[in-house]
Enzyme design. Structure first.
Site, PDB file in Angstrom:
ATOM      1  N   HIS A 184      34.512   6.037 -31.359  1.00 21.50           N
ATOM      2  CA  HIS A 184      33.616   4.881 -31.236  1.00 21.50           C
ATOM      3  C   HIS A 184      34.410   3.632 -30.843  1.00 21.50           C
ATOM      4  CE1 HIS A 184      29.868   6.640 -32.834  1.00 21.50           C
ATOM      5  NE2 HIS A 184      30.697   7.420 -33.493  1.00 21.50           N
ATOM      6  N   LYS A 196      23.656 -12.675 -34.293  1.00 18.02           N
ATOM      7  CA  LYS A 196      23.762 -13.963 -34.977  1.00 18.02           C
ATOM      8  C   LYS A 196      24.627 -14.964 -34.227  1.00 18.02           C
ATOM      9  CE  LYS A 196      22.545 -14.737 -38.751  1.00 18.02           C
ATOM     10  NZ  LYS A 196      21.338 -15.363 -39.355  1.00 18.02           N
ATOM     11  N   ASP A 213      18.385 -18.542 -38.123  1.00 18.76           N
ATOM     12  CA  ASP A 213      17.477 -17.865 -37.202  1.00 18.76           C
ATOM     13  C   ASP A 213      16.162 -18.623 -37.028  1.00 18.76           C
ATOM     14  OD1 ASP A 213      19.518 -16.031 -37.425  1.00 18.76           O
ATOM     15  OD2 ASP A 213      18.425 -14.778 -38.843  1.00 18.76           O
ATOM     16  N   GLU A 245      33.138   0.809 -30.081  1.00 24.24           N
ATOM     17  CA  GLU A 245      32.373  -0.392 -30.420  1.00 24.24           C
ATOM     18  C   GLU A 245      32.667  -0.950 -31.795  1.00 24.24           C
ATOM     19  OE1 GLU A 245      29.584   3.079 -31.520  1.00 24.24           O
ATOM     20  OE2 GLU A 245      31.239   2.673 -30.153  1.00 24.24           O
ATOM     21  N   GLY A 258      24.964   9.416 -32.334  1.00 18.04           N
ATOM     22  CA  GLY A 258      23.792   9.793 -33.121  1.00 18.04           C
ATOM     23  C   GLY A 258      24.162  10.844 -34.139  1.00 18.04           C
ATOM     24  N   CYS A 296      30.497   9.621 -28.353  1.00 21.86           N
ATOM     25  CA  CYS A 296      30.294  10.581 -29.441  1.00 21.86           C
ATOM     26  C   CYS A 296      29.164  11.553 -29.092  1.00 21.86           C
ATOM     27  CB  CYS A 296      30.051   9.849 -30.757  1.00 21.86           C
ATOM     28  SG  CYS A 296      30.302  10.880 -32.221  1.00 21.86           S
ATOM     29  N   TYR A 297      27.992  11.437 -29.710  1.00 24.50           N
ATOM     30  CA  TYR A 297      26.878  12.316 -29.355  1.00 24.50           C
ATOM     31  C   TYR A 297      26.552  12.203 -27.875  1.00 24.50           C
ATOM     32  CZ  TYR A 297      22.186  14.352 -29.313  1.00 24.50           C
ATOM     33  OH  TYR A 297      21.078  15.118 -29.028  1.00 24.50           O
TER      34      TYR A 297
END
Length: 524
Positions: free
Chosen positions: A180, A380, A239, A182, A63, A90-91
C-alpha cells in the site's frame, strides 16, 4: 455527486475504483496532495460511464475479498482495455492478474501484514524515481498474493514474502503493487504514486482548493436557484464553518444557520459560536439551547453507538423544529467530508462500517428538503485551504476536529452533568497547556477522556477514591490514520498536576499511547 458535477471536462483527473478498502480515501488524498483531481467510483461503474468520464488514469483500490470468492467485487476486463494508464493496489493487482491470465494464491504463511522491504529490480515506470537495488520500506496487508504474472508482465520489485510485489506491462501502462503506497507506513509511497501520475500518465498538477471554491460557489448557486432559501446546521467546527461562509458567499442573506447547543460542548463554546458568526460574519444565526433535552435523552445510556443514535435523533428533532421557523426553506447544507462518509456508510463501494455519524442521512428526507454538501469530496486539510481561499480567520480554520456527538463520546459510560463538569474542566486545562506550549496547530487532536473507573489515591493525609482522566493527543493529516503524539514529559507532568489539583473529583491522569489503526482516535 456535487464535486463530480463541478469537474471541468478539460481538467486532468483520475478515477479510483473502490473495491472496499478502508484505505481508498487515502489513495484519493495522496493523489489530491499531488495537485491532481480524482473521483472515487464503485468498482462496478458501467464501462460506458467510465468512457464518458474519460479519465486520464485509473487506480484500482485494495479490498478485503479474495478474487476467487463467490461475492468478490470485480470490475469487467474491459476496464483494463480502455488504453488508460492503470495502477492496481493489493486487491487491485490481484484482480488485474485474474483478468489477464496471471495466478493468485493464498499466501503460505496465512498472509502478510505489517512492514516489509521492497528491493527495486527495475527503476522504471512507477519506480522511475528510484535506483536499481534501492530498499523501500512498505506496508503490507494481504492474504492472497500474485504467484505467476500475466503474459507480457515483468517484475519491478520483490520482497521476501511477495516475490512479485511490483509488476508491470509497460507497453500498456499497466502497473500493480502488492503493498500500500498510500499509507504513512510506506514513507516513500507518495513518490511511487507521483511517478505513476506524472511520469507514466503524463498528468499535470493543476488542481487547487482555490479553484474548487470558485466551482463550489457556482454549483451552490445553480442548485439553489435565484430565490430558494437555504438552512445550514452550524456547529462552529471547521467543516460547518467553511460550508457556511462558502454558502453565504453564494447565497447572501438567503442562508440561515441553525446552531443547536446540545449541552455536550466544550467550555465556552456556545458563546464563541454566537460571537463569531453573528458578530464577525454577520450571518442569519438561530441559536437554540437544548442541553436539558439532550441530557435527559442520554440518561442511563452507556453503549457508545446508542449514544450516537440518541444524539442524532434528538438533533434531528430539535433542528426540524427550528427549521420550520425559516419560511420557504428548500435546501439543507451539511458540512459532510470524505472521512465522515467512509466511516458511516458503504460509500461508493463495499467498505466496512466503522461507526454511525449523525450528520449523514435522515434530515433531508424527513424535512422534505434538498441536500447540498459542498465539501463532501474534500479532506480536512483541503477544507482548511478552501477556507483560506475564502479569507476566513486562522483561529477558525485550524481548530482541532470535534466529534459530532461532542463530549458524550469522551465521557465513557453514562453521561451526567457532574461527569461533564469534570471532563470540561480537565479538557480546558489540557487545551490551555497545549496552546501555551505552541503545539496546538501541530496536533491533529488533543483532548481528555473521562474513564468509567475510579481508583484509590492519597491527597494530603486522606484516602481518595476518584475519577481517572486519559490524555489523548495524535498526529494525522486526514483522520483516517493517526499516530500518538510524543508530548514533552514536562508538559504531561504539568497537565497532570493541574488536573489533579484543580479539578474536583480526579486523582489520576493517564496517557493514551495507541495509534490508528488499530485503535480509533476517539475512544467511542
Amino acid at each position: 455527486m456535487l464535486a463530480a458535477a463541478m469537474l471541468s471536462p478539460r481538467r486532468d483527473f483520475v478515477v479510483i475504483l473502490d473495491f472496499g478498502s478502508q484505505y481508498t480515501q487515502l489513495i484519493a488524498r495522496r493523489v489530491r496532495e499531488s495537485g491532481v483531481y480524482c473521483e472515487i467510483h464503485r468498482f462496478d461503474v458501467p464501462i460506458a460511464e467510465l468512457r464518458r468520464l474519460a479519465p486520464r488514469a485509473l487506480i484500482l483500490s485494495g479490498g478485503p475479498a479474495s478474487v476467487y470468492g463467490d461475492n468478490a467485487p470485480r470490475c469487467s476486463r474491459e476496464v483494463l482495455e480502455l488504453g488508460v494508464p492503470t495502477l492496481g493496489i493489493c486487491y487491485g493487482l490481484q484482480l488485474m492478474a485474474y483478468h489477464l491470465g496471471g495466478k493468485v494464491e493464498r499466501a503460505h504463511t496465512g498472509g502478510e501484514y505489517g512492514p516489509a522491504t521492497v528491493r527495486v529490480e527495475r527503476p522504471t515506470g512507477i519506480f522511475s524515481r528510484f535506483a536499481e537495488g534501492d530498499a523501500i520500506d512498505v506496508w503490507m496487508s494481504h492474504g492472497d498474493r500474485l504467484t505467476a504474472m500475466p503474459e507480457g508482465f515483468v517484475s519491478l520489485g520483490t520482497t521476501t514474502g511477495s516475490p512479485l510485489c511490483a509488476v508491470a506491462r509497460e507497453r500498456d501502462k499497466l502497473y500493480g503493487l502488492q503493498f500500500h503506497p498510500e499509507v504513512v507506513h510506506t514513507p516513500r509511497g507518495k513518490e511511487i504514486l507521483q511517478s505513476f501520475l506524472f511520469d507514466v500518465a503524463g498528468l499535470s498538477p493543476t488542481w487547487t482548493p482555490a479553484s474548487f471554491v470558485e466551482e463550489a460557489i457556482a454549483a451552490v448557486r445553480e442548485k439553489a436557484g435565484p430565490s430558494d432559501r437555504v438552512i445550514l446546521g452550524l456547529s462552529g467546527g471547521v467543516d460547518s464553518s467553511v460550508a457556511a461562509v462558502l454558502c453565504q458567499r453564494a447565497l447572501g442573506d438567503r442562508l440561515t444557520c441553525i446552531f443547536v447547543d446540545n449541552g455536550l460542548l466544550r467550555e465556552g463554546e456556545a458563546e464563541s459560536v454566537e460571537r463569531t458568526f453573528r458578530g464577525h460574519f454577520h450571518m442569519n444565526l438561530d441559536a437554540v439551547d437544548a442541553s436539558a433535552r439532550f441530557l435527559e435523552g442520554l440518561r442511563g445510556v452507556v453503549d457508545p453507538e446508542q449514544k450516537r443514535k440518541v444524539i442524532g435523533r434528538l438533533f434531528i428533532e430539535v433542528f426540524e423544529e427550528e427549521a420550520k421557523r425559516v419560511q420557504g426553506a428548500k435546501w439543507l447544507v451539511q458540512g459532510t467530508l470524505y472521512p465522515d462518509v467512509i466511516e458511516s456508510v458503504s460509500f461508493k463501494g463495499p467498505s466496512a462500517v466503522i461507526k454511525s455519524h449523525h450528520n449523514v442521512g435522515g434530515l433531508p428526507e424527513r424535512m422534505n428538503l434538498g441536500l447540498i454538501e459542498p465539501l463532501r469530496e474534500l479532506f480536512k486539510d483541503e477544507v482548511r485551504a478552501a477556507g483560506e481561499a475564502l479569507g476566513m480567520p486562522r483561529d477558525i480554520l485550524y481548530r482541532q476536529p470535534f466529534p459530532g456527538p461532542g463530549l458524550a463520546v469522551r465521557c465513557l459510560g453514562e453521561v451526567t452533568p457532574e461527569k461533564l463538569r469534570v471532563l470540561r474542566e480537565a479538557d480546558a486545562i489540557f487545551d490551555q497547556e497545549i496552546r501555551a506550549a505552541g503545539l496546538y496547530e501541530s496536533l491533529w487532536q488533543s483532548f481528555c477522556v473521562l474513564l468509567p473507573v475510579r481508583s484509590v489515591g492519597v491527597m494530603g493525609d486522606e484516602r481518595t477514591y476518584d475519577e481517572a482522566i486519559a490524555l489523548r493527543a495524535v498526529h494525522s493529516t486526514d483522520g483516517m490514520t493517526a499516530d500518538w503524539a510524543r508530548l514533552p514529559y514536562d508538559l504531561i507532568a504539568r497537565v497532570s498536576s493541574r488536573i489533579i489539583n484543580e479539578v474536583r473529583g480526579v486523582n489520576r491522569v493517564v496517557l493514551d499511547v495507541s495509534s490508528k489503526p488499530p485503535s480509533t482516535i476517539e475512544w467511542e
